[in-house]
Design an enzyme around this catalytic site. Sequence first.
Site, PDB file in Angstrom:
ATOM      1  N   TYR A   1      24.226  -7.564-117.563  1.00  6.92           N
ATOM      2  CA  TYR A   1      25.616  -7.119-117.663  1.00  6.92           C
ATOM      3  C   TYR A   1      25.730  -5.652-117.208  1.00  6.92           C
ATOM      4  O   TYR A   1      26.799  -5.210-116.807  1.00  6.92           O
ATOM      5  CB  TYR A   1      26.109  -7.188-119.114  1.00  6.92           C
ATOM      6  CG  TYR A   1      26.473  -8.565-119.639  1.00  6.92           C
ATOM      7  CD1 TYR A   1      26.152  -9.732-118.958  1.00  6.92           C
ATOM      8  CD2 TYR A   1      27.149  -8.681-120.857  1.00  6.92           C
ATOM      9  CE1 TYR A   1      26.493 -10.974-119.479  1.00  6.92           C
ATOM     10  CE2 TYR A   1      27.504  -9.920-121.371  1.00  6.92           C
ATOM     11  CZ  TYR A   1      27.161 -11.068-120.682  1.00  6.92           C
ATOM     12  OH  TYR A   1      27.511 -12.288-121.201  1.00  6.92           O
TER      13      TYR A   1
ATOM     14  N   CYS B   1      19.750   0.515-125.178  1.00  2.31           N
ATOM     15  CA  CYS B   1      19.655  -0.776-124.477  1.00  2.31           C
ATOM     16  C   CYS B   1      18.645  -1.622-125.230  1.00  2.31           C
ATOM     17  O   CYS B   1      17.587  -1.113-125.638  1.00  2.31           O
ATOM     18  CB  CYS B   1      19.197  -0.551-123.035  1.00  2.31           C
ATOM     19  SG  CYS B   1      18.880  -2.082-122.141  1.00  2.31           S
TER      20      CYS B   1
ATOM     21  N   THR C   1      25.571  -2.859-123.740  1.00  2.00           N
ATOM     22  CA  THR C   1      26.585  -2.871-122.694  1.00  2.00           C
ATOM     23  C   THR C   1      27.862  -3.537-123.208  1.00  2.00           C
ATOM     24  O   THR C   1      28.958  -3.003-123.042  1.00  2.00           O
ATOM     25  CB  THR C   1      26.028  -3.603-121.446  1.00  2.00           C
ATOM     26  OG1 THR C   1      24.795  -2.979-121.072  1.00  2.00           O
ATOM     27  CG2 THR C   1      26.986  -3.555-120.295  1.00  2.00           C
TER      28      THR C   1
ATOM     29  N   HIS D   1      16.610  -3.788-124.279  1.00  2.00           N
ATOM     30  CA  HIS D   1      15.307  -3.989-123.644  1.00  2.00           C
ATOM     31  C   HIS D   1      14.334  -2.835-123.924  1.00  2.00           C
ATOM     32  O   HIS D   1      13.129  -2.998-123.824  1.00  2.00           O
ATOM     33  CB  HIS D   1      15.456  -4.090-122.125  1.00  2.00           C
ATOM     34  CG  HIS D   1      15.821  -5.442-121.621  1.00  2.00           C
ATOM     35  ND1 HIS D   1      16.985  -6.074-121.960  1.00  2.00           N
ATOM     36  CD2 HIS D   1      15.166  -6.289-120.769  1.00  2.00           C
ATOM     37  CE1 HIS D   1      17.044  -7.244-121.342  1.00  2.00           C
ATOM     38  NE2 HIS D   1      15.949  -7.403-120.611  1.00  2.00           N
TER      39      HIS D   1
ATOM     40  N   ASP E   1      23.756 -11.529-126.978  1.00  2.00           N
ATOM     41  CA  ASP E   1      23.318 -10.502-126.023  1.00  2.00           C
ATOM     42  C   ASP E   1      23.529 -11.058-124.625  1.00  2.00           C
ATOM     43  O   ASP E   1      23.683 -12.273-124.433  1.00  2.00           O
ATOM     44  CB  ASP E   1      21.826 -10.186-126.241  1.00  2.00           C
ATOM     45  CG  ASP E   1      21.317  -9.149-125.241  1.00  2.00           C
ATOM     46  OD1 ASP E   1      22.076  -8.226-124.885  1.00  2.00           O
ATOM     47  OD2 ASP E   1      20.153  -9.271-124.802  1.00  2.00           O
ATOM     48  N   SER E   2      23.483 -10.173-123.635  1.00  2.00           N
ATOM     49  CA  SER E   2      23.572 -10.613-122.250  1.00  2.00           C
ATOM     50  C   SER E   2      22.364 -11.475-121.872  1.00  2.00           C
ATOM     51  O   SER E   2      22.405 -12.200-120.896  1.00  2.00           O
ATOM     52  CB  SER E   2      23.630  -9.391-121.330  1.00  2.00           C
ATOM     53  OG  SER E   2      22.509  -8.565-121.568  1.00  2.00           O
TER      54      SER E   2
ATOM     55  N   CYS F   1      23.932  -6.162-127.899  1.00  2.00           N
ATOM     56  CA  CYS F   1      23.874  -5.742-126.489  1.00  2.00           C
ATOM     57  C   CYS F   1      24.647  -4.438-126.400  1.00  2.00           C
ATOM     58  O   CYS F   1      25.823  -4.374-126.781  1.00  2.00           O
ATOM     59  CB  CYS F   1      24.534  -6.810-125.625  1.00  2.00           C
ATOM     60  SG  CYS F   1      24.709  -6.350-123.886  1.00  2.00           S
TER      61      CYS F   1
ATOM     62  N   GLU G   1      11.424  -7.037-117.921  1.00  2.00           N
ATOM     63  CA  GLU G   1      11.441  -8.488-117.663  1.00  2.00           C
ATOM     64  C   GLU G   1      10.196  -8.905-116.878  1.00  2.00           C
ATOM     65  O   GLU G   1       9.693 -10.014-117.033  1.00  2.00           O
ATOM     66  CB  GLU G   1      12.706  -8.863-116.886  1.00  2.00           C
ATOM     67  CG  GLU G   1      13.967  -8.475-117.613  1.00  2.00           C
ATOM     68  CD  GLU G   1      14.830  -9.646-118.036  1.00  2.00           C
ATOM     69  OE1 GLU G   1      14.874 -10.626-117.293  1.00  2.00           O
ATOM     70  OE2 GLU G   1      15.477  -9.558-119.114  1.00  2.00           O
TER      71      GLU G   1
END
Length: 285
Positions: free
Chosen positions: A51, A193, A84, A195, A19-20, A82, A161
């Site tokens: 990303y 996504c 993206t 997250h 993942d990024s 990920c 985050e």
Amino acid sequence: MKKISPSTDFTYLPIGIFDSGLGGLTVYRQIRTLLPSENIIYLGDTARVPYGSKSTATIRDFTSQITRFLLNQPVKALVIACNTASSLALDVVMTLTHLPVINVIEPGVLEALRLTQRKRVGVIGTRATIESEAYPKKIHEYDPSLQVYSVPCPLFVPLVEEGWEHHLVTKMIAEEYLNPLISLAIDTLILGCTHYPILKPVLQTILPLNVTIVDSSQVVAQAVRHALEALNLLNPQTIPGTDLFYVTDFPRKFTAISSRFLGYELKNIQKISIETLSQYSQQNP
Ligand code: DGL
């Protein structure tokens, strides 16, 4: 780079997940639960996340570097955890290997197709994912009559985050992003996504009760099992599999952020510098 083909001798090899950053741990967690005997290597590009706001060329280059690094371990399958990278660089990964490659888009799309009743699906993701139109394209491959409405939600990643998933401000921002989708009468919302599963509780308070959320991390784990089963690549060992986590940086709040995605503290972590990863760039095969 020489392509590696699957073989039954590979069963003991780890699954490579990347993942990024640390959001892909939501996918790792589901895979670890579903496939406890598998050995796993996870790489989070924590030095270069996000990303989602980067150019296509950069996302493709970073994805290529990570893929080459993981293939070199070696691994028996790759999971692009990920959205993206899956949206913009799946073909890059596919050209580098014959091993099974599981991305996060197709399983989420299939789940949305299974769930939608009114054929009106919403997709939220990073700017890069939404602009790539990877989701509507994949959905329309299966059902061209389906209505797909997409909204980029660039503020969600920093809010997660920061650990603000229960903060009032997050709810207000989520309303701003989701209200247009709600007024378009979607009945299914894909979290595009890695997250976003952390935001599921707040999203649920905003969405009407008849909207079902698709959290791809769950269906991706099933897709990994199917792919390994189909090629006889499931690890036959009965003891718990091992975990190794690579990160490209130990950012501030690393422990807090990783624990949020995982539910417990990350162990067996090694740093790999971006200079080392860059040596796996397409320009330097
Ligand atoms: N992992 C990314 C994704 O799933 C989100 C974070 C980023 O922008 O890199 O799209």
